[in-house]
Design a protein around this motif. Structure first.
Motif, PDB file in Angstrom:
ATOM      1  N   VAL A  15      13.147   4.843   6.414  1.00 14.48           N
ATOM      2  CA  VAL A  15      11.799   4.505   6.866  1.00 14.48           C
ATOM      3  C   VAL A  15      10.842   5.654   6.567  1.00 14.48           C
ATOM      4  O   VAL A  15       9.699   5.632   7.001  1.00 14.48           O
ATOM      5  N   GLU A  16      11.318   6.641   5.825  1.00 11.13           N
ATOM      6  CA  GLU A  16      10.504   7.808   5.481  1.00 11.13           C
ATOM      7  C   GLU A  16       9.614   7.489   4.287  1.00 11.13           C
ATOM      8  O   GLU A  16      10.070   6.949   3.288  1.00 11.13           O
ATOM      9  N   ILE A  17       8.355   7.873   4.395  1.00 12.00           N
ATOM     10  CA  ILE A  17       7.404   7.678   3.301  1.00 12.00           C
ATOM     11  C   ILE A  17       7.504   8.896   2.381  1.00 12.00           C
ATOM     12  O   ILE A  17       7.312  10.030   2.810  1.00 12.00           O
ATOM     13  N   LYS A  68       2.845   8.573   0.171  1.00 12.23           N
ATOM     14  CA  LYS A  68       1.769   9.250   0.906  1.00 12.23           C
ATOM     15  C   LYS A  68       0.505   9.355   0.053  1.00 12.23           C
ATOM     16  O   LYS A  68      -0.604   9.183   0.555  1.00 12.23           O
ATOM     17  N   ARG A  91      10.109  -1.199  11.187  1.00 10.56           N
ATOM     18  CA  ARG A  91       9.984   0.266  11.284  1.00 10.56           C
ATOM     19  C   ARG A  91       9.203   0.828  10.098  1.00 10.56           C
ATOM     20  O   ARG A  91       8.434   1.784  10.242  1.00 10.56           O
ATOM     21  N   ARG A  92       9.393   0.256   8.926  1.00 13.89           N
ATOM     22  CA  ARG A  92       8.646   0.706   7.748  1.00 13.89           C
ATOM     23  C   ARG A  92       7.160   0.379   7.913  1.00 13.89           C
ATOM     24  O   ARG A  92       6.299   1.206   7.587  1.00 13.89           O
ATOM     25  N   HIS A 123       5.610   0.099  10.716  1.00 14.86           N
ATOM     26  CA  HIS A 123       5.128   1.024  11.739  1.00 14.86           C
ATOM     27  C   HIS A 123       4.853   2.412  11.131  1.00 14.86           C
ATOM     28  O   HIS A 123       3.861   3.063  11.474  1.00 14.86           O
ATOM     29  N   ALA A 124       5.707   2.852  10.201  1.00 14.80           N
ATOM     30  CA  ALA A 124       5.511   4.155   9.550  1.00 14.80           C
ATOM     31  C   ALA A 124       4.227   4.155   8.713  1.00 14.80           C
ATOM     32  O   ALA A 124       3.451   5.113   8.750  1.00 14.80           O
ATOM     33  N   GLU A 140       0.839   6.337   9.421  1.00 15.47           N
ATOM     34  CA  GLU A 140       0.276   7.239   8.410  1.00 15.47           C
ATOM     35  C   GLU A 140      -1.187   6.899   8.138  1.00 15.47           C
ATOM     36  O   GLU A 140      -2.032   7.792   8.026  1.00 15.47           O
TER      37      GLU A 140
END
Length: 171
Positions: free
Chosen positions: A74-76, A81, A120-121, A123-124, A128
Motif C-alpha cells: 500500500v506504499e506509494i 508521489k 487501503r491503497r 486511503h493512502a 497523500e
C-alpha cells in the motif's frame, strides 16, 4: 423473515440471469427477387469485462490518471508521489473539480483480501492528496478490488496494471 426475503431475491436473480442466457430467436428474411438485398448488420457492442482480451484490458487502463502499487503493498512509490503532486496542483488550481479514487487489485488473493488492500491503497492516495493540500470535498473513495477484473488478465504485466488507484475526474 430476512432469510426468506434473501431466498426470494436470490431466486429472482437466478431466474433473471437464466432469461438473459436464452438464445435469440432466428428471424428469416425474405429472399430477394430480382434486386440486390443487403443484410443489416447487427450493432456491435463493446466487449464486456468477461469477454475482453488481455490486450483490451491493458489498453483500457488509464495510465496517466493511475497510481500503481507493488504486489501486496500500500506504499506509494516515488513515481506515484510525483503523479499525485501533479494531480494535487490541478485540483488545487480548480476547486470545482471532483475526483473519485477507485482502487483495483489483481486476482491473486481472496475477494475479501483484495477489497481490503484496494481500500487501503485508496486511503493512502487520499491521504497523500490531502497532505498535498487537496480539499476533502473534492474527493470520493471507491474500492473495486478485483470485481471489474477480466478473467483474461493472467500475465504479470496485466496484473501489475491492475494493482492501482485510478483518479477519475468528474465534472
Amino acid at each position: 423473515m430476512q432469510y426468506f426475503s434473501f431466498k426470494i431475491l436470490t431466486a429472482l436473480s437466478l431466474l433473471t440471469l437464466a432469461g438473459c442466457a436464452a438464445q435469440k430467436p432466428v428471424v428469416e428474411t425474405p429472399k430477394a427477387t430480382g434486386s440486390v438485398q443487403t443484410a443489416a448488420a447487427e450493432p456491435t457492442q463493446p466487449p464486456t469485462e468477461a469477454t475482453r482480451t488481455e490486450a483490451q484490458v491493458i489498453a483500457a487502463v488509464d495510465v496517466p490518471n493511475s497510481v500503481f502499487f507493488a504486489r501486496g503493498s500500500v506504499e506509494i512509490d516515488a513515481a506515484g508521489k510525483a503523479a499525485l503532486r501533479a494531480h494535487a496542483e490541478r485540483l488545487k488550481d480548480n476547486p470545482k473539480l471532483r475526483v473519485v479514487l477507485i482502487g483495483y487489485t489483481d486476482d491473486l488473493g481472496s475477494r475479501s483480501y483484495n477489497l481490503a488492500i484496494a481500500d487501503r491503497r485508496v486511503h493512502a492516495v487520499y491521504g497523500e492528496l490531502r497532505r498535498l493540500g487537496v480539499q476533502a470535498m473534492q474527493m470520493k473513495r471507491s474500492s473495486m478490488g478485483m470485481e471489474k477484473l477480466s478473467k483474461s488478465c493472467v500475465s504479470e504485466d496485466c496484473r501489475r496494471l491492475m494493482r492501482r488507484v485510478e483518479i477519475d475526474y468528474r465534472d
